[in-house]
Every structure is written in structure tokens, then in C-alpha cells.
Design an enzyme around this catalytic site. Structure first.
Site, PDB file in Angstrom:
ATOM      1  N   ALA A   1       1.052  -1.323  -0.021  1.00 57.60           N
ATOM      2  CA  ALA A   1       0.006  -0.031   0.106  1.00 57.60           C
ATOM      3  C   ALA A   1       0.762   1.195  -0.002  1.00 57.60           C
ATOM      4  O   ALA A   1       0.302   2.417  -0.446  1.00 57.60           O
ATOM      5  CB  ALA A   1      -0.864   0.102   1.322  1.00 57.60           C
ATOM      6  N   ALA A   2       1.965   1.333   0.644  1.00 52.40           N
ATOM      7  CA  ALA A   2       2.678   2.510   0.613  1.00 52.40           C
ATOM      8  C   ALA A   2       3.152   3.147  -0.459  1.00 52.40           C
ATOM      9  O   ALA A   2       3.187   2.295  -1.763  1.00 52.40           O
ATOM     10  CB  ALA A   2       4.094   2.304   1.515  1.00 52.40           C
TER      11      ALA A   2
ATOM     12  N   GLY B   1       0.452   5.280  -0.106  1.00 51.21           N
ATOM     13  CA  GLY B   1      -0.933   5.405   0.390  1.00 51.21           C
ATOM     14  C   GLY B   1      -2.002   5.824  -0.768  1.00 51.21           C
ATOM     15  O   GLY B   1      -3.454   5.728  -0.583  1.00 51.21           O
TER      16      GLY B   1
ATOM     17  N   LYS C   1      -3.264   4.703  -3.526  1.00 55.40           N
ATOM     18  CA  LYS C   1      -4.359   3.492  -3.881  1.00 55.40           C
ATOM     19  C   LYS C   1      -5.257   3.361  -2.793  1.00 55.40           C
ATOM     20  O   LYS C   1      -6.409   3.057  -3.219  1.00 55.40           O
ATOM     21  CB  LYS C   1      -3.379   2.449  -4.458  1.00 55.40           C
ATOM     22  CG  LYS C   1      -2.928   2.724  -6.167  1.00 55.40           C
ATOM     23  CD  LYS C   1      -2.522   1.360  -6.562  1.00 55.40           C
ATOM     24  CE  LYS C   1      -2.175   1.682  -8.112  1.00 55.40           C
ATOM     25  NZ  LYS C   1      -1.051   2.530  -8.266  1.00 55.40           N
TER      26      LYS C   1
ATOM     27  N   ASP D   1      -0.887  -3.732  -5.994  1.00 56.08           N
ATOM     28  CA  ASP D   1       0.014  -2.880  -6.776  1.00 56.08           C
ATOM     29  C   ASP D   1       1.507  -3.363  -6.444  1.00 56.08           C
ATOM     30  O   ASP D   1       2.105  -2.579  -5.473  1.00 56.08           O
ATOM     31  CB  ASP D   1      -0.164  -1.307  -6.398  1.00 56.08           C
ATOM     32  CG  ASP D   1       0.676  -0.395  -7.281  1.00 56.08           C
ATOM     33  OD1 ASP D   1       0.598  -0.797  -8.470  1.00 56.08           O
ATOM     34  OD2 ASP D   1       0.946   0.711  -6.784  1.00 56.08           O
TER      35      ASP D   1
ATOM     36  N   CYS E   1       4.037  -0.634 -12.208  1.00 56.58           N
ATOM     37  CA  CYS E   1       4.482   0.668 -12.997  1.00 56.58           C
ATOM     38  C   CYS E   1       5.501   0.165 -14.092  1.00 56.58           C
ATOM     39  O   CYS E   1       6.395   1.032 -14.008  1.00 56.58           O
ATOM     40  CB  CYS E   1       4.784   1.652 -11.965  1.00 56.58           C
ATOM     41  SG  CYS E   1       6.016   1.240 -10.647  1.00 56.58           S
TER      42      CYS E   1
END
Length: 382
Positions: free
Chosen positions: A113-114, A116, A118, A194, A247
């Protein structure tokens, strides 16, 4: 002329084709787009001091800016009124609109998550009684994640504190491996992965990533990504949704891992993959696809506890008086300095606000207000 690694050039040129490859190369000579995403009920009118250009087509709350302001000196950023977020990563907004249309969500997770961004998008798709586990494996990054989540939970412009974060979904920040989450006994309705990647999509934005790139790292990332999504799949319920994103551009981390989720795990693609390419798309590189799970999830006895990252700032009680301050005083407060509040401000604990958005608390003793803003969050460098 930008110097890119030979092996990257070889396989990416083949993947893109000559025309798109040239478009991509030309993007290195262009300005990197700057974009933000509004939080909560923040309106574009409340951010008129920012050089807003136009809305991001795939993000209901996203805006491009004409230039990059000095965000650190904007109190509304620290108040959680908006979040600086790359435009392509905001495509999660459109994916979730399509993927969660008929999905009942009680428990969701953001596995990697970091910092944050998303998780803040996911929050908008959760009902008030739902819970989001926002997880980051790297401890230092987990604290950054926790700060951004805490600030986002004060992202409404309050007339009184009874309208505060208690009315929104619950967000719990954790610091675990994805294997530990899979063994925690939780079963999720929605999981976003992600995943850590080789970062090819960030070459234009962060030139340092070019020097760090290698084909060995690409293959290591692809293997780690399979491990993460496999763990996610174990604790996703039947009918649940998994969003997979990177990404980066290469097929090992994108298309081949998408095929792994589809063929080996049994995922049904419900939102077709999209690959963002700088120059063609107004943003950096991003790949995203969503799946539905059509097999049963065997709920197992919990074998691991989640490491919850403690909150840095206590929730502000509903009866706390609000005190709006000037921009100068707001910045002094955010630096950790004592400030003088208006003469009619009640003594005791007050919520310090700027333009109606809460920054934090202070103890007003009359001739000054003692600063309670967390030391870890204070502005240290300009």
C-alpha cells in the site's frame, strides 16, 4: 538524448512497435505531468489556489496541474484535503468503478500500500461499515503510509467534529508479509496488489531508476509478484475481486503474470488490461487488470497476527472547539512552533484549522497555544 539499457531497448521496442517506441522516446523531452487527487468532499473550488488545469479522464477526483507548486508550503495538503498522485496510477478509480459495481464489500485489502494513494482510492468505494487493511511490508514505508492514511481521515471540511472520520470506512494500517496476511484467517471481498516492480514506467519521472534497472531484477520482481498474488488469491472469497497492477512495461511482469493469474489461479478477467505509456498517455507507465475469483475460498484457522501500525495522533473528540488560523500561523503550527490564537478562542484543547480543514490540535493557554502536532509529521525542510 536519454541513454536507456540495451536489453530494455531491445524488448520494449519490440513490445511497443516502432511508432509507439518513438512516441515514448520523445516523452523524455516533455515536461512530466503533475497531478493531484481530491480527498473526501473536497471540491475543486476549495483548491482554487492551486494551478488546476483539467480533470483526469479516468479519475473522478483527479486533476492535472499546469505546474508543480511547492506542495510542502500548502497547509491543505497536510490537512488531507488532497493527495499528490501520479495520473496513471489513478486509473484504479475507473477499474474499481467497473469491477465493484455489484460487489458487496465488507473487508478489503491493499497488499502493497505505501505510500497510500491507492488505499485512498479504495476507501471511496467502501461502504461506511466496511474495513480496509492497508498493508506495507517495509517498516519505514509503513509509517509513511500510516501518516497519509491518518491525514486522509480528516479530509472533510467540518462545521463540527460530529461529521468526522467515524462515519467513514475503518482503515487499519499493518506491517506484514503477504504470506502472513494469507495465514491470518481473514477472507477478503476485494484485494488490490500494486506490486513491487522493476519501475520501467518511472524512467522519465525518476532517472535514478534507469541506473538501478537490470534484466535480473526484472525476473526477480516477476517471481515476487507471483508470490504476492498467490498469497492474495488464497484469502480472496468466491466472487471476490483482485486488481493487479505494476508501473512497468515488460511482458514478464505484466502479460505473463496476468496469464498466470488467469490460467494457474483460475482468475476471470473482468476489466481488460490497460498499459499506460508516457507520450501516448498523459502520465507515467502503468499496467492494470482486474479479475474475479470463481472458486471457493477455504477459510482456515488463523495462524498469524497482523502487526497493526499504531496511530500517531489521537482522534479528535466531537466537542473540541474549532479555530481557523491564517496561512502564516498554519505553517508555523505545521513546523511545530507555538502560535497565538484569536482572543475569543476557548482555553484548553482546540482543533487548529486552515480554510476550515483540520490540521491537528493545540492547547490554548491564552498568551500562546502549545503545539500538539506530531513531531514525525512536522515540516523540517523547505
Amino acid at each position: 538524448m536519454i541513454q536507456l539499457p540495451d536489453k530494455f531497448v531491445t524488448y520494449t521496442k519490440e513490445l511497443f512497435g516502432e511508432e509507439l517506441w518513438q512516441v515514448y522516446l520523445n516523452s523524455f523531452e516533455e515536461e512530466t505531468p503533475v497531478s493531484i487527487r481530491l480527498s473526501g468532499k473536497t471540491s475543486a473550488e476549495q483548491l482554487s489556489h492551486l494551478p488546476l488545469r483539467e480533470k483526469i479522464p479516468w479519475s473522478e477526483k483527479g486533476y492535472y496541474l499546469t505546474e508543480r507548486p511547492q506542495f510542502t508550503l500548502d497547509p491543505l495538503l497536510h490537512a488531507g484535503a488532497y493527495y499528490v498522485q501520479e495520473a496513471s496510477s489513478q486509473y484504479l478509480d475507473e477499474v474499481l468503478r467497473k469491477a465493484t459495481k455489484d460487489l458487496e464489500i465488507n473487508l478489503a485489502a491493499d497488499f502493497c500500500a505505501a505510500p497510500g494513494g491507492k488505499s485512498l482510492i479504495i476507501k471511496d468505494f467502501l461502504p461506511a461499515n466496511a474495513t480496509l487493511i492497508s498493508n506495507e511490508f517495509v517498516r519505514k514505508r509503513a509509517w509513511i503510509l500510516a501518516e497519509n492514511i491518518e491525514k486522509s481521515q480528516r479530509d472533510l471540511q467540518f462545521t463540527d467534529l460530529s461529521q468526522s472520520q467515524s462515519q467513514g470506512p475503518k482503515i487499519i494500517v499493518t506491517n506484514n508479509s503477504t504470506d502472513e496476511i494469507a495465514r491470518s484467517g481473514n477472507v477478503f471481498d476485494l484485494i488490490v496488489c500494486d506490486v513491487p516492480c522493476s519501475g520501467e514506467g518511472m524512467f522519465r519521472k525518476d532517472r535514478a531508476t534507469i541506473k538501478e534497472w537490470s534484466i535480473d531484477n526484472v525476473m526477480k520482481c516477476a517471481a515476487l509478484q507471483k508470490e504476492i498474488v498467490t498469497n492474495a488469491w488464497k484469502c480472496l472469497r468466491k466472487g471476490g475481486v483482485l486488481v493487479y497492477s505494476t508501473c512497468t512495461f515488460n511482458r514478464y511482469e505484466d502479460e505473463e503474470n496476468m496469464a498466470y493469474i488467469e490460467k494457474e489461479l483460475g482468475g476471470e478477467i473482468i476489466v481488460e488490461p490497460r498499459k499506460f505509456v508516457p507520450g501516448r498517455d498523459c502520465g507515467e507507465g502503468q499496467f492494470m487488470v482486474a479479475f474475479r475469483k470463481n472458486t471457493e475460498c477455504e477459510k482456515k484457522k488463523a495462524k498469524c497476527r497482523l502487526n497493526v501500525v499504531p496511530k500517531t495522533q489521537e482522534e479528535i473528540p466531537a466537542e473540541t472547539p474549532l479555530c481557523n488560523v491564517s496561512k502564516e500561523d498554519a505553517l508555523n503550527y505545521l513546523r511545530g512552533n507555538s502560535i497565538v490564537l484569536p482572543a475569543d478562542t476557548p482555553k484548553g484543547i482546540v482543533a487548529v484549522c486552515y480554510e476550515g480543514f483540520i490540521l491537528g490540535t493545540a492547547k490554548n493557554i491564552g498568551n500562546r497555544a502549545n503545539n500538539h502536532y506530531p513531531k514525525e509529521w512536522r515540516i523540517k525542510h523547505l
